[in-house]
Design a protein around this motif. Structure first.
Motif, short mmCIF file in Angstrom:
data_model
loop_
_atom_site.label_atom_id
_atom_site.label_comp_id
_atom_site.label_asym_id
_atom_site.label_seq_id
_atom_site.Cartn_x
_atom_site.Cartn_y
_atom_site.Cartn_z
N SER A 69 39.82 -16.33 1.28
CA SER A 69 38.74 -16.21 2.37
C SER A 69 38.52 -14.80 3.10
CB SER A 69 39.30 -18.01 3.33
OG SER A 69 40.09 -19.11 3.00
N SER A 362 27.52 -23.73 -1.13
CA SER A 362 28.40 -24.29 -1.41
C SER A 362 28.92 -22.36 -2.06
CB SER A 362 28.75 -25.55 -2.47
OG SER A 362 27.37 -25.05 -3.67
N GLU A 363 27.66 -21.78 -2.86
CA GLU A 363 27.93 -19.80 -2.66
C GLU A 363 28.54 -20.11 -1.74
OE1 GLU A 363 24.88 -18.64 -5.22
OE2 GLU A 363 24.76 -19.88 -6.32
N ASP A 364 28.04 -19.17 -0.41
CA ASP A 364 28.43 -18.74 0.79
C ASP A 364 29.83 -18.88 1.09
OD1 ASP A 364 26.52 -17.00 0.36
OD2 ASP A 364 25.06 -18.30 1.91
N PRO A 366 32.71 -20.56 -1.41
CA PRO A 366 33.14 -20.97 -2.37
C PRO A 366 34.42 -21.87 -1.86
CG PRO A 366 33.32 -18.47 -2.22
CD PRO A 366 32.74 -19.03 -1.09
N GLY A 367 34.84 -22.78 -2.35
CA GLY A 367 35.88 -24.04 -2.24
C GLY A 367 36.37 -23.88 -0.72
N CYS A 368 35.06 -24.02 -0.24
CA CYS A 368 35.38 -24.90 1.10
C CYS A 368 34.77 -26.62 1.09
CB CYS A 368 34.25 -24.25 1.76
SG CYS A 368 35.78 -22.79 1.95
N THR A 369 33.71 -26.78 -0.15
CA THR A 369 33.83 -28.42 0.34
C THR A 369 34.64 -29.42 0.16
OG1 THR A 369 32.80 -30.26 -1.08
CG2 THR A 369 33.72 -28.72 -2.50
#
Ligand SMILES: Cc1cc2nc3c(=O)[nH]c(=O)nc-3n(C[C@H](O)[C@H](O)[C@H](O)COP(=O)(O)OP(=O)(O)OC[C@H]3O[C@@H](n4cnc5c(N)ncnc54)[C@H](O)[C@@H]3O)c2cc1C
Length: 375
Positions: A69, A362-364, A366-369
């Protein structure tokens, strides 16, 4: 309560900036906040960018998520610059942060860490003792060197919170003190129920309620695993030593900074005693250990009186922000910032506002969903 385009649950830094952003774009927004244990009201005002040694030591399993992050932290401090210019002053300074080493082993640890951070775009450098002399001559003679992260900074969160909330109110946001008990689907929209029995309907809801987000997502087929962490803080009377940087340590828990008033804010993650929804209790051993460490690193602080200590509630998850719509209830957007959440708060709040307007973040992020917690 009347129908609103958007209800934001939680009026900390994330909820306030989310609401401000939506209101500025013309949406009608209501913030419901229970007024309990906001990390945003208790925090130390450090703008963190480099990996915190405390986090790596205490939560090694989560450290890779924080490292992934790092680019978000760079964007977050750039946004703080922007907010300071528009809504400040927040007593914000971005002179960088020093992470101190007292042993050659700690210095080697910082060298490895800095090399990894540089790969993520951080402006970092290792300083030996002579390099430290001009930047921080007040440090104890036993400090061997430090990592300087030029991206870091500090601000006074009480000023920032008050000014951002005032800006949101001016943009039309309505803040109401209420505890949300449940959010449910209702026709094409959502029904928000509060503890006092009131209800309001909204097209969308942003869950920006930090440690409280887990309880509200439980009924939505996806539990967001946030935890409350009670932490200790101190502030001293004004001192003569001029400290420009945010100060941390390679191995010990500490953040130390000076406000414009000359007062020194000392924190960095010493524990307090959690008491559920009540304000956490200060632990004498945290008070003594935290200020003793500060006095060892900066000997001129040893004569200052501590004016106030307090304890507040941090929110922890898996080291990444949690940001996005819930699959079974897409009108609900989760917005929890992750480690050093005050630093990340405005970035996550603005992104939640963009998601509510139909954008895909989601692109900005990444992995945060939140989908990563779907079992
Ligand atoms: C002592 C301390 C020092 C810290 N220092 C730093 C630092 O220096 N730098 C940094 O980057 N981060 C720091 N942090 C972390 C940071 O403060 C938090 O991560 C951040 O403030 C979280 O912001 P938030 O808006 O997500 O949540 P919060 O500020 O915690 O706000 C959540 C709000 O939601 C409300 N709420 C909860 N449940 C409900 C419900 N069901 N209905 C209505 N309202 C509800 C709460 O009452 C609260 O007001 C620190 C934290 C602590 C405790």
């Amino acid at each position: 309560m009347k129908r609103t385009d958007l209800v934001v649950v939680g009026g900390g830094i994330v909820g306030t900036v989310a609401a401000l952003s939506v209101a500025e774009a013309g949406g009608s927004v209501r913030v419901l906040d229970s007024g309990e244990n906001a990390g945003s009201d208790a925090n130390a005002g450090s703008l963190h960018v480099q990996l915190q040694s405390r986090f790596i030591r205490l939560f090694p399993e989560k450290a890779p998520n924080v490292e992934a992050s790092l680019p978000l932290y760079l964007r977050a401090v750039a946004l703080w610059d922007n907010l300071e210019a528009r809504f400040g002053p927040f007593q914000m300074v971005r002179n960088g942060g020093l992470m101190l080493a007292e042993t050659t082993e700690q210095l080697r640890f910082l060298e490895t860490k800095a090399a990894r951070e540089a790969q993520h775009g951080l402006n970092v450098e290792i300083l030996d003792r002579s390099g430290l002399e001009s930047l921080a001559p007040f440090l104890g003679q036993h400090i061997l060197g430090a990592e300087l992260c030029r991206d870091e900074g500090k601000l006074n969160p009480l000023h920032a919170n008050a000014r951002l909330k005032a800006a949101a109110q001016q943009a039309g946001v309505v803040f109401t003190r209420a505890t949300v008990r449940a959010v449910r689907k209702s026709g094409a929209g959502l029904q928000v129920q509060t503890l006092d029995g009131a209800e309001c309907s909204a097209e969308q809801v942003i869950l920006a309620n930090g440690w409280g987000a887990g309880a509200l997502t439980r009924g939505m087929n996806l539990h967001v695993p946030v935890e409350a962490e009670a932490l200790h803080m101190n502030i001293t009377e004004a001192g003569d030593t001029k400290i420009d940087h945010l100060i941390q340590h390679a191995e010990r828990s500490i953040t130390l900074k000076q406000f414009q008033t000359g007062q020194i804010v000392i924190g960095g993650g010493w524990p307090a005693k959690g008491r559920g929804l009540r304000v956490p209790e200060v632990l004498p051993e945290s008070l003594l250990g935290n200020v003793a460490l500060a006095g060892r690193l900066v000997p001129s602080l040893a004569g200052l009186r501590v004016l106030r200590t307090w304890a507040g509630v941090n929110t922890t998850a898996d080291g990444r922000s949690i940001l996005g719509r819930l699959p079974d209830c897409p009108g609900v957007i989760v917005a929890v910032p992750g480690d050093a959440g005050y630093t990340l708060g405005p970035l996550v709040g603005q992104a939640a506002a963009r998601i509510s307007a139909g954008h895909d973040a989601s692109e900005d992020f990444p992995g945060c969903t939140p989908l990563r917690f779907a079992s």
